[in-house]
Motif scaffolding. Structure first.
Motif, short mmCIF file in Angstrom:
data_model
loop_
_atom_site.label_atom_id
_atom_site.label_comp_id
_atom_site.label_asym_id
_atom_site.label_seq_id
_atom_site.Cartn_x
_atom_site.Cartn_y
_atom_site.Cartn_z
N ARG B 419 32.05 50.38 31.35
CA ARG B 419 31.49 50.69 30.03
C ARG B 419 29.97 50.58 30.07
O ARG B 419 29.42 49.76 30.82
CB ARG B 419 32.00 49.71 28.98
N MET B 420 29.32 51.36 29.21
CA MET B 420 27.87 51.25 29.07
C MET B 420 27.56 50.37 27.86
O MET B 420 28.20 50.50 26.82
CB MET B 420 27.23 52.63 28.85
N TYR B 421 26.58 49.48 28.02
CA TYR B 421 26.12 48.71 26.87
C TYR B 421 25.04 49.50 26.16
O TYR B 421 24.54 50.50 26.67
CB TYR B 421 25.60 47.34 27.31
N SER B 422 24.67 49.03 24.97
CA SER B 422 23.65 49.73 24.20
C SER B 422 22.28 49.43 24.78
O SER B 422 21.83 48.29 24.80
CB SER B 422 23.73 49.29 22.74
N GLU B 423 21.62 50.48 25.24
CA GLU B 423 20.31 50.33 25.88
C GLU B 423 19.30 49.75 24.89
O GLU B 423 18.47 48.90 25.24
CB GLU B 423 19.86 51.71 26.37
N ARG B 490 30.54 43.74 22.84
CA ARG B 490 30.78 44.95 22.05
C ARG B 490 31.02 46.15 22.97
O ARG B 490 31.88 47.00 22.71
CB ARG B 490 29.58 45.21 21.15
N SER B 491 30.24 46.19 24.07
CA SER B 491 30.38 47.35 24.97
C SER B 491 31.79 47.43 25.56
O SER B 491 32.28 48.51 25.87
CB SER B 491 29.35 47.27 26.08
N LEU B 492 32.45 46.27 25.71
CA LEU B 492 33.79 46.28 26.28
C LEU B 492 34.76 47.02 25.37
O LEU B 492 35.71 47.65 25.81
CB LEU B 492 34.30 44.84 26.48
N ILE B 493 34.49 46.92 24.05
CA ILE B 493 35.42 47.51 23.09
C ILE B 493 34.98 48.91 22.71
O ILE B 493 35.76 49.85 22.72
CB ILE B 493 35.49 46.62 21.83
N LYS B 494 33.69 49.02 22.39
CA LYS B 494 33.23 50.29 21.82
C LYS B 494 32.30 51.06 22.73
O LYS B 494 31.89 52.17 22.39
CB LYS B 494 32.47 50.00 20.51
#
Lengths: 332, 554, 202
Positions: B419-423, B490-494
């Motif tokens: 997953r990508m996290y929010s940059e 959050r990145s894990l879910i969304k």
């Protein structure tokens, strides 16, 4: 409130007039030399830091990824360049090493004829013993004369530290460590314990008092018969403050490392082994000379023995002082 | 060469290592290096949280010169636990065991480490050691400082033996991990990966493993001696029995100084990867960086005496140690210059991992340069055991190892989780961490040089302002860490699905899918130059980088 | 290690997953020996430091060097020789030789431990104890540390010997024999160093 603090903070950080940035006042002959090496390293560090961070910021702007910008191929190594930036730092750290070592040698060699004071560190107090036998909890020294400290500890490792003198030495039980200094400015300076030693480590403070020319001898001869000029209870109080009792025993009723002295005399006390004793003259005498023999219930057996370090006369004075803390004991 | 490595980036892989085997038990008995890496990651992050809470409590206590909310003994226990937890449970295993376990075999194009069972065993040893440390908090939290100096550690009533046994067990865990990586890197390199074409992260891990294997036994013996001294009174450190308490310091630092480089070498390895990838430039001076790691590893064993300049050791001894200490500065300087040169004429992308790399240059630069003050004998006498030392090692350990750990975590997060996290959140949180860190610890340099000793529960009034600013900084940092935790979870879910190669790196782990399949690679891939980016171009459809020649298809 | 349930062993994606790379075990054992060696080197440095600082060594009242230590040295060296014979035997597929070598080596390992126990009880009888003085402590620490490692070695050697008796090893597959031999010879060398230093220092 923040503004009131922040501005002085930056002023202090930048250094008061005549002081090296970040360093405390100078009050010994070492301070000038140490501060000079400090300034040298600070200058070199700032230079390199500005160079590295400056280049970093320049590169970020110059070569940031953007439309139409591609990374340009450059050689992946350049031996000459790399040898240069290996050799230059080597030379610079060599210079720093040399000056650091030179300053250190001054500290390591005690000049002949230095005035010698014995230091005993114990949790959590200092005792300074002068050649004439006087023992004090503050360090009094003459100005402009080398003073040598012969230091040992009763329990764990302590550290003798006077920031204004730039002097520090660990005090190790079972051996004598020495250090020396020559004070240059009369006044009062902080003594800190620098090596962690337990509960009262940060309370193990004292003062070094640098006397003006001629004042030191006068102070010493007065101090030597200071106790003779007082009533026994007053003398006991002085000893209570000077010999490290107060670090563990309060006189305001609060228990600290040891039981409080307030209202203590004449009462009955439970001991760790379950028995009970009356806090009388003999109990106090034994507690001072052989503290491990009668541990009060609820306290740790941490008190060092004072055998050979207090005279019978002094014990009597301390007993008188303890009596005065309990008006109900009936001995008044 | 097509399809030689991994499944196609665009082909969805139904079965990856996270979905391969279900239930808690499949995790607790796994032999998969990636899963063990994740287990380590969860554990060391918990340890980081625990150590961080102790730090925040300490900083809160230090808001006022006198008592703020705990008594002196509690404060002493807090700084001891902060140090012990952070060093033994977090930083030492941080990059090697957590990140290294996940990345090393992938970077080698291998299916696993050389001894998968030993690897799982090391993790259980870590758990056991951690359990000892946690139990000691209940049975009598240690108040000796993480250095356990004698004779204090012999007379205190705290459960020193429990903690020491915990550290002893953690040492075994560390040795086995090191042994495993050494054999893995020696025996499982893919065709084409010579010693001088190996990603520098692997070299960092390799150097670390050598030191773990050689130095940790010394700690073992030292701690055993301490236990013996406390239980049967052998008289080796106890001055009352004719022993020498300073001897303990020599033994202790003989391990613990190399341990400092056990913490920083893998961090430097991470930096080489980040600077090269995000500058899209071949790493500059590979050989100098590689040799400087070797130099650091060797020299780190020869400088332990610089912790004892004020202990009463002879002037000659101090001189030798001072000179050797300065020599350690040079290889670190070489690395810094090489990273700078890597950025030169690159195409620099300021993504979150790169921000941490740049922060590393800043904070580790300060950490390294302040080491010069401490190496200089005359100045060290004044600075020894003050907050200057505290600030210095936090700039190297936190500003070095932890910042690099954060960089590594952000860099390999898409590979680990898919997953990508929010940059945007990443940059926002970075700001808090960076500013908070510098505020916390730079003020401590000043407090220290002004003369404030370390491990002080009370302090004199003039140091109040430095301590208050420092505490303020620590709160900012805490906010930063909670933000990071928030957006990573959050990145894990969304979070959007990660491409195989989001950053355009060329080492082998990016040639397989994100997250990698259970078996990593179908066939052992052939390794090229890990720092050659010419074959990679951005692909909008993929949302990541793809190979122009079709090699690895990733 | 076989592949996980439900997956065929011959699946190309899993085949080499848990098969050790060539030489990995041998290298791993070699590194492990370095670790153990570092442990003993530190222990011996500690011994030398203690000895140099002591005003008198051995301290007054210490009994003369006990001959029992010579006996244990002999047992351990003989055991090493038998293990080497087993190693030579397995490489030429000589099964009886392998069985004999392994069994005798393991039994001699047990004998070594018994002999050490006898040495210790003799020392304690002469009032040299771990907590008595540093001489006693260093003696028990060095010999005890070594005996602990031998104990681990005996267990591993016994397992390997049992396997050898069941005919599990051949000239192409003999990891248990190889690792036992490496570890065992190493412990013998360590013992000779410890023994000589104790003999010379005492």
């Amino acid at each position: 409130m923040l503004m009131n603090h922040i501005i002085p903070f930056f002023l202090a950080a930048a250094g008061d007039a005549g002081l090296s940035p970040g360093m405390p006042v100078r009050a010994s002959t070492f301070a000038t030399g140490v501060d000079w090496v400090w300034d040298l390293i600070l200058g070199i560090s700032l230079l390199f830091f500005v160079l590295i961070i400056g280049l970093m910021i320049l590169f970020i702007f110059q070569y940031r990824a953007r439309e139409g910008h591609e990374s340009a191929p450059t050689p992946s190594h350049n031996t000459r360049l790399e040898v240069i930036w290996t050799v230059i730092p080597t030379i610079i750290v060599g210079i720093i090493f040399f000056f650091g070592f030179r300053g250190y040698m001054d500290m390591a060699v005690v000049p002949r004829g230095a005035y010698s004071i014995n230091v005993l560190a114990q949790r959590w107090s200092w005792q300074f013993q002068y050649p004439n036998g006087h023992v004090d909890n503050e360090l009094h020294v003459p100005v402009d004369r080398p003073v040598k400290l012969v230091m040992t500890s009763d329990d764990v490792i302590h550290g003798f530290y006077v920031p204004a003198f730039r002097v520090k030495r660990d005090i190790v039980p079972g051996r004598y460590n020495t250090t020396w200094f020559e004070a240059t400015e009369p006044g009062e300076y902080d003594i800190f314990c620098a090596e962690y030693c337990g509960t009262g480590h940060s309370d193990m403070l004292s003062k070094v008092i640098v006397h003006k020319k001629g004042d030191f001898e006068k102070w010493l001869s007065e101090a030597a018969d200071l106790l003779g000029t007082m009533t026994p209870a007053e003398a006991g109080e002085w000893l209570y403050n000077a010999r490290g009792c107060k670090q563990c025993h309060t006189i305001d009723g609060a228990a600290r490392i040891g039981p409080t002295f307030k209202g203590d005399f004449g009462t009955e006390r439970a001991l760790k082994d379950g028995s009970k004793v009356t806090v009388d003259e003999n109990y106090i005498r034994r507690s001072i000379l052989d503290p491990q023999s009668q541990i009060a219930a609820g306290f740790e057996p941490v008190m060092p023995t004072y055998k050979g370090r207090v005279t019978d006369e002094e014990i009597t004075m301390i007993i008188e002082f303890l009596k005065s803390l309990n008006p109900e004991s009936g001995d008044q | 060469m097509s399809e030689s490595a991994g499944d196609g980036g665009t082909t969805a892989v139904a079965d990856n290592y996270l979905t391969h085997g279900k239930g808690i038990l499949s995790w607790l008995t796994t032999l998969d290096h990636k899963r063990i890496g994740i287990l380590y990651l969860i554990c060391i992050l918990s340890a980081f949280l625990l150590g961080g809470i102790f730090a925040l409590l300490m900083r809160t206590e230090l808001l006022t010169p006198g008592r703020t909310f705990v008594d002196a003994d509690t404060y002493n226990q807090m700084f001891t636990l902060h140090g012990a937890v952070m060093i033994f449970l977090f930083i030492i295993p941080g990059i090697p065991a957590a990140i290294g376990n996940f990345v090393v075999p992938l970077m080698l194009g291998a299916k696993d480490v050389a001894f998968p069972r030993l690897n799982l065993f090391s993790w259980y040893l870590w758990l056991l050691g951690a359990a000892f440390l946690v139990v000691s908090i209940i049975t009598g939290a240690v108040d000796t400082g993480w250095t356990f100096y004698t004779p204090y550690s012999m007379v205190t009533s705290a459960s020193v033996i429990t903690v020491v046994l915990g550290a002893f067990i953690l040492g075994f865990s560390s040795i086995f991990t090191g042994l495993n990586f050494l054999v893995t890197i020696h025996r499982l390199r893919p065709p084409g990966m010579t010693w001088f074409r190996m990603p520098l992260f692997l070299r960092g891990i390799y150097g670390t493993a050598v030191m773990q294997v050689l130095a940790t036994p010394v700690l073992g013996i030292t701690l055993l001696l301490l236990v013996m001294e406390r239980t049967i009174g052998i008289g080796i450190f106890d001055p009352n029995l004719g022993g020498d308490p300073v001897l303990f310091q020599h033994f202790f630092w003989f391990y613990s100084h190399p341990a400092v480089y056990i913490m920083i070498l893998p961090a430097m390895g991470v930096m080489s990867e980040l600077f090269s990838t995000f500058s899209r430039k071949h790493i500059f001076g590979y050989r100098f960086i590689a040799y400087s790691s070797v130099a650091i590893a060797i020299l780190s064993f020869l400088v332990w005496g610089h912790h004892m300049f004020t202990s009463g050791q002879s002037a000659l001894t101090s001189m030798v140690f001072s000179a050797l200490t300065f020599s350690v500065a040079i290889p670190s300087a070489i690395k810094v210059f090489n990273w700078l040169a890597t950025m030169y004429k690159g195409s620099i992308r300021l993504l979150t991992p790169m921000l941490y790399a740049l922060a590393f240059l800043f904070t580790f630069g300060i950490g390294g340069l302040t080491g010069l003050f401490l190496g200089a004998l005359a100045v060290d006498i004044h600075l020894h055991d003050t907050y200057f030392v505290v600030a210095h090692f936090h700039y190297t350990m936190f500003g070095g190892a932890v910042i690099a750990f954060l960089g590594a975590l952000h860099y390999w997060w898409p590979k680990m989780t898919g997953r990508m996290y929010s940059e945007k959140s990443g940059r926002f949180a970075f700001f808090f961490v960076f500013v908070g860190f510098n505020l916390t610890f730079f003020t401590q340099f000043v407090a220290g040089s002004k003369g404030m000793p370390r491990r002080y529960y009370h302090y004199v009034e003039e140091f109040a302002i430095y301590n208050q600013l420092s505490s303020l900084g620590s709160y900012l940092m805490a906010i930063g860490f909670f933000l990071i935790a928030g957006y990573l979870i959050r990145s894990l879910i969304k979070g959007p699905k990660a491409p195989a190669n989001p950053w355009g790196s060329n080492s082998l782990e990016w040639h397989t899918t994100s997250p990698p399949p259970w078996y990593n690679f179908k066939e052992t891939p052939e390794a090229g130059d890990p720092y050659d980016y010419s074959d990679l171009r951005w692909d909008d459809e993929e949302g990541g980088y793809v190979s122009i020649s079709g090699r690895g298809n990733g | 290690m076989t592949a996980p349930p439900g997956i065929s062993d011959s699946d190309p994606r899993y085949d080499s997953r848990y098969q050790s790379a060539a030489g990995a075990g041998k290298l791993g054992m070699a590194i492990f020996l370095v670790v153990v060696g570092a442990l003993f080197i530190v222990g011996l440095i500690g011994y030398v430091v203690v000895r140099l600082r002591a005003p008198e060594w051995p301290p007054p009242g210490t009994p003369p060097f006990f001959y029992g230590l010579w006996i244990s040295t002999g047992i351990l060296v003989t055991s090493s020789v038998f293990l080497h014979m087993a190693y030579v035997a397995v490489r030429s597929d000589n099964q009886p030789g392998l069985r004999r070598g392994m069994t005798v080596a393991a039994l001699l390992g047990v004998a070594f431990l018994l002999c050490q126990a006898w040495n210790w009880s003799h020392m304690v009888g002469e009032s040299v104890t771990p907590s008595g003085n540093l001489y006693g402590f260093t003696f028990f620490m060095l010999t005890g540390l070594h005996a602990l490692h031998v104990l681990g070695g005996v267990i591993q050697l016994s397992i390997a010997a049992a396997r050898a008796r069941r005919g599990k090893y051949s000239s192409t597959f003999y990891p248990g024999v190889l690792y036992s031999a490496m570890y065992w010879h190493f412990l013998a060398v360590i013992w000779i160093v410890v023994f000589s230093i104790l003999a010379l220092g005492g």
